[in-house]
Design an enzyme around this catalytic site. Structure first.
Site, PDB file in Angstrom:
ATOM      1  N   HIS A 145      -7.769  -3.577   0.257  1.00 26.91           N
ATOM      2  CA  HIS A 145      -6.771  -2.495   0.315  1.00 26.91           C
ATOM      3  C   HIS A 145      -6.034  -2.458   1.646  1.00 26.91           C
ATOM      4  O   HIS A 145      -5.306  -1.490   1.920  1.00 26.91           O
ATOM      5  CB  HIS A 145      -7.386  -1.134  -0.009  1.00 26.91           C
TER       6      HIS A 145
ATOM      7  N   GLU B  13       0.880  -1.176   0.000  1.00 29.14           N
ATOM      8  CA  GLU B  13       0.000   0.000   0.000  1.00 29.14           C
ATOM      9  C   GLU B  13       0.909   1.215   0.000  1.00 29.14           C
ATOM     10  O   GLU B  13       2.021   1.177   0.538  1.00 29.14           O
ATOM     11  CB  GLU B  13      -0.918   0.003   1.223  1.00 29.14           C
ATOM     12  N   ALA B  14       0.434   2.282  -0.646  1.00 30.31           N
ATOM     13  CA  ALA B  14       1.292   3.454  -0.824  1.00 30.31           C
ATOM     14  C   ALA B  14       0.503   4.738  -0.660  1.00 30.31           C
ATOM     15  O   ALA B  14      -0.734   4.752  -0.765  1.00 30.31           O
ATOM     16  CB  ALA B  14       1.945   3.418  -2.210  1.00 30.31           C
TER      17      ALA B  14
END
Length: 262
Positions: free
Chosen positions: A213, A21-22
């Protein structure tokens, strides 16, 4: 027990399922200077490999670390809502070079790379949902953190989503295995993203487990997909090149980030 006919020759002995995740801004594209804020890996290995043929994979271990962003240390509200990662989590997390060193030790512990030379000790392949995690996000983060992209992560990468799409295409004209497969075959070729949830449906697997996510939950579900592809006798192999010298417009000299995203 899976019939022998489902086994196929498998060139790799281990698979590292990675789903980072970013940082992100609402409306930003893949050109954005994303910083990794969650680094999870699920390691799977064969349980039945004989004479190079196998069909059964199992989870051996997991690696997980949150990561502190440094260029834009404050997460956007959109990013937190999307990933579930809060500001206090990343504030308490190690920065990327430290997290990267921990991941390296994970590979050493499982005898995937040599502790000194980092040369591979067994054939392993990275698995990602789509091409972006290593090809884009990892490369960007190494630039931002001013660290060299390790050789052990820029070699063999399998885009699992692409593998599922090709499997769906191969089923055209055959009796669909599940109603979901039939539905997705009908949409094949139409502009429709084949996300993790739809991949699970297409393969006849139970629904997504966990929070979408969340990097660790995504990685676990992608590992389920990889395991099912193997069970169906699909040869698991790299299909995504990594170009470590790729550059984006915001990349200046010596790790400088040109501030184009105020």
């Amino acid at each position: 027990m899976v019939p022998e006919t489902f086994k196929s020759t498998q060139p790799f002995d281990a698979f590292l399922v990675l789903d980072v995740e970013a940082t992100c801004q609402q409306g930003s594209s893949f050109d954005y200077p994303n910083e990794i804020i969650e680094l999870p890996v699920t390691l799977v290995r064969w349980t039945d490999k004989i004479d190079g043929k196998a069909s059964q994979l199992e989870v051996v271990d997991e690696f997980h670390s949150f990561v502190k962003p440094t260029w834009r240390p404050n997460l956007s509200e959109f990013c937190t809502q999307l990933t579930g990662i809060t500001q206090d989590i990343v504030d308490a997390a190690p920065d990327f070079p430290v997290a990267l060193a921990s991941l390296r030790q994970f590979l050493v512990k499982h005898e995937l790379i040599d502790s000194e030379t980092e040369e591979p000790l067994t054939r392993f392949c990275w698995c990602t949902d789509g091409p972006h995690d290593i090809r884009d996000f990892f490369l960007k983060q190494c630039f931002i953190s001013k660290v060299e992209m390790p050789q052990w992560i820029k070699t063999d990468v399998m885009d699992v989503r692409s593998t599922v799409v090709h499997w769906l295409a191969s089923q055209a004209g055959k009796k669909p295995i599940t109603p979901a497969t039939k539905k997705l075959q009908a949409h094949f070729g139409v502009k429709r993203p084949l996300n993790i949830t739809l991949q699970l449906e297409a393969l006849g697997l139970p629904p997504f487990e966990g929070r979408q996510h969340c990097g660790m939950h995504d990685a676990r579900n992608v590992a389920r997909i990889v395991t099912e592809l193997a069970r169906k006798g699909i040869r698991l192999q790299p299909n995504t090149p990594v170009h470590p010298h790729r550059r984006w417009v915001w990349m200046g000299h010596s790790g400088q980030i040109l501030d184009l995203y105020r």
